[in-house]
Design an enzyme around this catalytic site. Structure first.
Site, short mmCIF file in Angstrom:
data_model
loop_
_atom_site.label_atom_id
_atom_site.label_comp_id
_atom_site.label_asym_id
_atom_site.label_seq_id
_atom_site.Cartn_x
_atom_site.Cartn_y
_atom_site.Cartn_z
N SER A 276 0.83 -1.21 0.00
CA SER A 276 0.00 0.00 0.00
C SER A 276 0.86 1.26 0.00
O SER A 276 0.38 2.34 -0.31
CB SER A 276 -0.87 0.07 1.25
OG SER A 276 -1.47 -1.14 1.52
N HIS B 71 -2.10 -2.85 -6.36
CA HIS B 71 -2.59 -2.43 -5.05
C HIS B 71 -4.11 -2.50 -5.00
O HIS B 71 -4.80 -1.64 -5.53
CB HIS B 71 -2.10 -1.01 -4.73
CG HIS B 71 -2.54 -0.54 -3.39
ND1 HIS B 71 -2.77 0.79 -3.10
CD2 HIS B 71 -2.81 -1.22 -2.24
CE1 HIS B 71 -3.17 0.89 -1.85
NE2 HIS B 71 -3.20 -0.29 -1.31
N GLU C 33 -4.76 0.06 -7.99
CA GLU C 33 -3.67 0.89 -8.51
C GLU C 33 -2.64 -0.05 -9.12
O GLU C 33 -2.11 -0.93 -8.43
CB GLU C 33 -3.05 1.72 -7.38
CG GLU C 33 -3.93 2.88 -6.95
CD GLU C 33 -3.37 3.63 -5.74
OE1 GLU C 33 -3.60 4.84 -5.66
OE2 GLU C 33 -2.72 3.01 -4.87
N ASN D 247 -3.43 6.56 -1.18
CA ASN D 247 -3.02 6.67 0.22
C ASN D 247 -2.13 7.87 0.48
O ASN D 247 -2.11 8.42 1.57
CB ASN D 247 -2.32 5.38 0.67
CG ASN D 247 -3.33 4.28 0.98
OD1 ASN D 247 -4.53 4.54 1.10
ND2 ASN D 247 -2.86 3.06 1.11
#
Ligand code: 3HC
Length: 680
Positions: free
Chosen positions: A401, A422, A434, A472
Site C-alpha cells: 500500500s 494495489h 492501482e 493513500n
C-alpha cells in the site's frame, strides 16, 4: 452513418456509427431523412430499424451534452418515428441503452434477441431519459416496472423484456433481420405508444421514493425521474413529453450531471496508458499465485476465482492457510445466501483454489501477487525467493500500500517483470486497483496488469512509485488533519460531518474506526506519541473492538464517546494545547482542500497520468461521491482560486510538512485547469 436497403416492400434502416452507434447529429439527420423519405415512397410498406455491428445503440452521444447541436434533436426524431404512417419495427440486438431504447420505444413494434441488454441508464449520468423514455416506457410496461428501470438505471435482458411486454417477440441473432422484415410486412397499421394512457395511484410514487430514500438522497436525477414518470400517469403524452423535456433541460445544465458525465469519460480514459502502442503483445495469465491467505490475500484470490482463473494460495502455517480458505468459502456462501450466486457457482470457484504450504507450488503461475504485511525486509525476502521459484516470464506483483515497488524489485534479477497491484480492502468488493509502474517495469507487464484488472471487473488506474501511491498518499494529510483538529478542539462528529455533507458515506475518523485504529501501530502500549497510540493503548482499535474515535453498538452504529474524548483531552493537556473553536471552513481546508493539493503534486510529478485518473482513484477506492466528480473535478467547480486562497489562509495550521503545489498555485493564478486545456 445511416444505410438503407429495400427488401421488396420493407425498408431496412441501419444505424452504423461505431463503436456504439451513438445517436449524434449526423445519425439523427440520417434517420430523420430515411423516415421522411419512406413516408412518400410508395414502394415502402413498412420500416425496420436496426444497428450495425454488435448493438442497436448505446444512446445519445454524451459528448454533445451541454453544447448546441444540429437539428433534429433526439426527442423530435423519436416523435417523428412514432408519427410514421407506415409501421416501424425495431430489430434489437446486443445493447439498446438510453436514447437507443427510446428510439425503439418510438417504433411501433419491437423484436429482440434474448440476451440483448435494454435499459435507460441516464440516471447514472445525472439525467433522465429525455427522448420520451419516461413517458413511453410506463405506457408499455406499467408505472411500477418503469420506475424501477428508470430510477435504478439497470438494464434488463431481452428475455425479461419479452416477459414484461417491452418487446413483442424474441428471435435468434442470425435470423433477427429476416424475422423483423416478415413481421413488419404482415403489419397493417402503426401501433403508437403515445395513444395509450396509463394511470397509477399517486401513493405509488411516494412509496417508491421512501423505499429508495437512502440511495437517492442528495441526488437531483432520481427525483426528477420519479416526477417525470408521475407526469406520464397524470398528463396526456404531449404535455408529459413537455414536462420531461423541461426536467431534462434542468438536469443537463446542472453540476451533478456535468460531474457524472466527467466520471463516465474519466473511467474510460483511466484504462489508457499514455505512450503504449495499441497492439502491444500482452502476457497470457491463466494461473495466478497469491502469497498470504490473510484478509487481503483471500480477497484478492476471490477476484480471480470468480472470473474463472485458477489460484494457488500459499501460507506459512497450516492453521493460517485453513483459516484463509474457510474465510473465502464463508464469503462466497454469504453471497449465495443473498441469492447472488448459486451453490454450483460457489463450488466452481472453490474448485479453482489450490491451497499450499509450499512456495514451490507457485512455480507454474503466470502471475504471483504478494499480499503479506507491510515490511520492506519481509517483502524483499519473498521476492528474492520468488526469483528462484517463478517461471521465466511470470509477472511478480506486490500488493504493497505504501512501499517502493522499485526497491522491492531490486530483490530480483528480473525487475522488468515486477509491478504493484494495489487492491483495496475488502479486495473482493472494492473496484479500485492501482497498477504501479516501477522504473524498470516492462511496458507489456504494465499493459497486462491493466488488462487483467479489467478482466476481473476492477477499475484500474496507473500509478508511479511514491510513498502511498495516488490514493493513500492523498489520504495521509486528510487523516492527519482530522486527528490534529480533534486535539485542537473539534469533536469527531464535527470533523466527519463536513465530509458526509459533501456526500461521502463517512468522514475520515469514522473511516479510521472502520479500517482499524491499530493499522500500522507499533504495538507498544507504553509508547504514546499520538492520539492514535493513546486510543490503541486503551484497546480502542475501532469498530472491531466496539470503540475507537466513537463508541459502536452491536449494529456498528456510531455515537459520541466519552472515553475517546477523555483520551483526546488528556493528550491535549499533555501537549500543552489550549482548545479553540474550529470552523467548518478550516475542516474543509484541512481534510478536503489538502487532498486536492496533494493530488496536484501527484499530477505535476507524473505519478498520475492525468487529473481524471486521480478522480477515478477516489471514486472507486475512498467513497468520494460520484455526483461531485472526484476531488480534482470538485476543486475546479469550487474554484481553484478559492481553494488556494483558503489553503494559504490556513497554511500555519496545515503542519510543517505542508507546501502548496506549484501546479495548483499556477492554475489558480492564471485561470488554468488541472485537466489541461480542455478543462474539467
Ligand atoms: N456517447 C458517446 N460516446 C460513447 C457513448 C455515448 N453514449 N457510449 C460509449 N461511448 C464511447 C466511450 O467513451 C468509448 O470511447 P473511447 O474508446 O474513446 O474511450 C467508446 O465509446 C467505447 O465505450 P466502452 O469502452 O464503454 O465500450 P463497452 O463495449 O465496454 O460498452 C456500452 C458499451 C455498454 C454502450 C457503454 O459504452 C455504455 O454504457 N455507454 C453509455 C450508455 C448510456 O449511458 N447511454 C445513455 C446516454 S444518455 C441518453 O441517451 C440521453 C437521452 O435520454 C436523451
Amino acid at each position: 452513418m445511416i444505410k438503407t436497403q429495400l427488401h421488396d416492400d420493407v425498408l431496412e434502416v441501419v444505424i452504423d456509427n461505431p463503436p456504439v452507434n451513438a445517436l449524434g447529429a449526423r445519425v439523427r439527420q440520417g434517420l430523420w431523412a430515411a423516415i421522411a423519405d419512406a413516408q412518400t415512397d410508395t414502394a415502402v410498406k413498412a420500416i425496420v430499424i436496426r444497428g450495425a455491428g454488435k448493438l442497436l445503440s448505446g444512446g445519445a452521444d454524451i459528448t454533445e451534452f451541454g453544447k448546441t447541436t444540429a437539428e433534429p434533436g433526439l426527442p423530435e426524431l423519436v416523435d417523428a418515428i412514432e408519427a410514421s404512417a407506415k409501421p416501424v419495427v425495431a430489430a434489437i440486438h446486443g445493447i439498446a441503452l438510453g436514447g437507443g431504447l427510446e428510439v425503439a420505444l418510438g417504433c411501433h413494434y419491437r423484436i429482440a434477441t434474448a440476451n440483448t441488454k435494454l435499459g435507460l441508464p441516464e440516471v447514472t449520468l445525472g439525467l433522465l431519459p429525455g427522448a420520451g423514455g419516461t413517458q413511453r416506457l410506463p405506457r408499455v410496461i406499467g408505472v411500477e416496472a418503469a420506475l424501477d428501470m428508470i430510477v435504478s438505471g439497470s438494464p434488463i435482458s431481452g428475455k425479461r423484456a419479452a416477459d414484461i411486454g417491452l418487446v413483442d417477440r424474441l428471435a435468434e441473432e442470425g435470423t433477427l433481420l429476416a424475422e423483423a422484415i416478415s413481421f413488419a410486412r404482415a403489419l397493417d397499421a402503426p401501433r403508437r405508444t403515445g395513444d395509450v394512457s396509463v394511470s397509477a395511484d399517486p401513493a405509488i410514487f411516494e412509496a417508491f421514493a421512501a423505499q429508495n430514500a437512502r440511495k437517492i438522497a442528495g441526488l437531483d436525477a432520481p427525483s426528477a425521474c420519479i416526477k417525470a414518470v408521475r407526469a406520464a400517469s397524470e398528463l396526456p403524452i404531449g404535455q408529459g413529453l413537455e414536462k420531461e423535456r423541461a426536467l431534462f433541460a434542468e438536469l443537463v445544465a446542472g453540476t451533478q450531471s456535468k460531474a457524472l458525465r466527467h466520471v463516465f469519460f474519466a473511467e474510460r480514459a483511466a484504462a489508457k496508458i499514455d505512450g503504449m502502442p495499441k497492439d502491444i503483445a500482452m502476457r497470457s495469465i491463466d494461473k495466478v499465485g497469491v502469497i498470504g491467505a490473510g484478509t487481503m490475500g483471500g480477497g484478492i484470490s476471490m477476484n480471480f476465482l470468480s472470473a474463472g482463473i485458477p489460484v494457488t494460495i500459499v501460507e506459512m502455517a497450516q492453521e493460517a492457510l485453513d483459516r484463509g480458505v474457510s474465510t473465502i468459502r464463508k464469503n462466497y456462501e454469504a453471497t449465495a445466501a443473498k441469492g447472488r450466486l448459486t451453490a454450483d457457482q460457489v463450488e466452481k470457484a472453490m474448485s479453482l483454489l489450490t491451497p499450499s504450504l509450499a512456495f514451490d507450488a507457485l512455480a507454474d503461475c503466470d502471475l504471483v501477487i504478494e499480499a503479506v504485511y507491510e515490511n520492506m525486509d519481509v517483502k524483499k525476502d519473498i521476492f528474492a525467493r520468488l526469483d528462484g521459484t517463478a517461471k521465466p516470464g511470470a509477472m511478480l506483483a506486490s500488493n504493497t500500500s505504501y512501499l517502493s515497488v522499485d526497491e522491492i524489485a531490486t530483490a530480483t534479477k528480473r525487475p522488468q517483470d515486477v509491478l504493484g497491484l494495489h487492491f483495496f480492502s475488502p479486495a473482493n468488493i472494492m473496484k479500485l486497483v492501482e497498477v504501479v509502474r516501477g522504473a524498470e517495469t516492462a511496458p507489456e507487464v504494465l499493459a497486462t496488469g491493466m488488462d487483467l484488472a479489467r478482466r476481473i471487473g476492477k477499475a484500474p488506474v496507473v500509478s508511479g512509485v511514491c510513498y502511498g501511491f495516488i490514493g493513500n498518499r492523498m489520504l495521509t494529510p486528510r487523516l492527519d488533519g482530522a486527528i490534529e483538529m480533534l486535539v485542537e478542539g473539534a469533536t469527531p462528529d464535527q470533523v466527519d460531518q463536513v465530509s458526509v455533507a459533501l456526500g461521502m458515506p463517512m468522514g475520515p475518523l469514522q473511516m479510521i474506526d472502520l479500517a482499524g485504529v491499530d493499522i500500522g501501530w507499533h504495538r507498544d502500549p507504553t509508547r504514546i506519541e499520538s492520539v492514535r497510540d493513546a486510543l490503541n493503548a486503551a484497546g480502542r482499535w475501532g469498530q472491531k473492538t466496539g470503540g475507537g474515535f466513537y463508541d459502536y453498538d452491536e449494529k456498528r452504529r456510531p455515537s459520541a464517546s466519552a472515553a475517546a474524548q477523555a483520551i483526546v483531552e488528556q493528550f491535549r493537556t499533555e501537549a500543552g494545547i489550549a482548545p479553540r473553536e474550529i470552523t467548518d471552513e478550516e475542516i474543509v481546508a484541512r481534510t478536503l482542500y489538502a487532498i486536492v493539493n496533494e493530488g496536484a503534486k501527484i499530477l505535476e510529478e507524473g505519478i498520475a497520468q492525468r487529473a481524471s485518473d486521480i478522480d477515478v482513484v477516489w471514486l472507486n477506492g475512498y467513497g468520494w461521491p460520484r455526483h461531485t466528480g472526484g476531488p480534482m473535478f470538485w476543486a475546479e467547480q469550487v474554484g481553484l482560486e478559492k481553494v488556494v486562497d483558503t489553503l494559504n489562509r490556513y497554511r500555519d495550521r496545515l503542519g510543517p510538512g505542508f507546501s502548496l503545489s506549484p501546479l495548483l498555485a499556477q492554475c489558480a493564478a492564471q485561470g488554468g485547469s488541472l485537466f489541461g486545456d480542455a478543462g474539467a
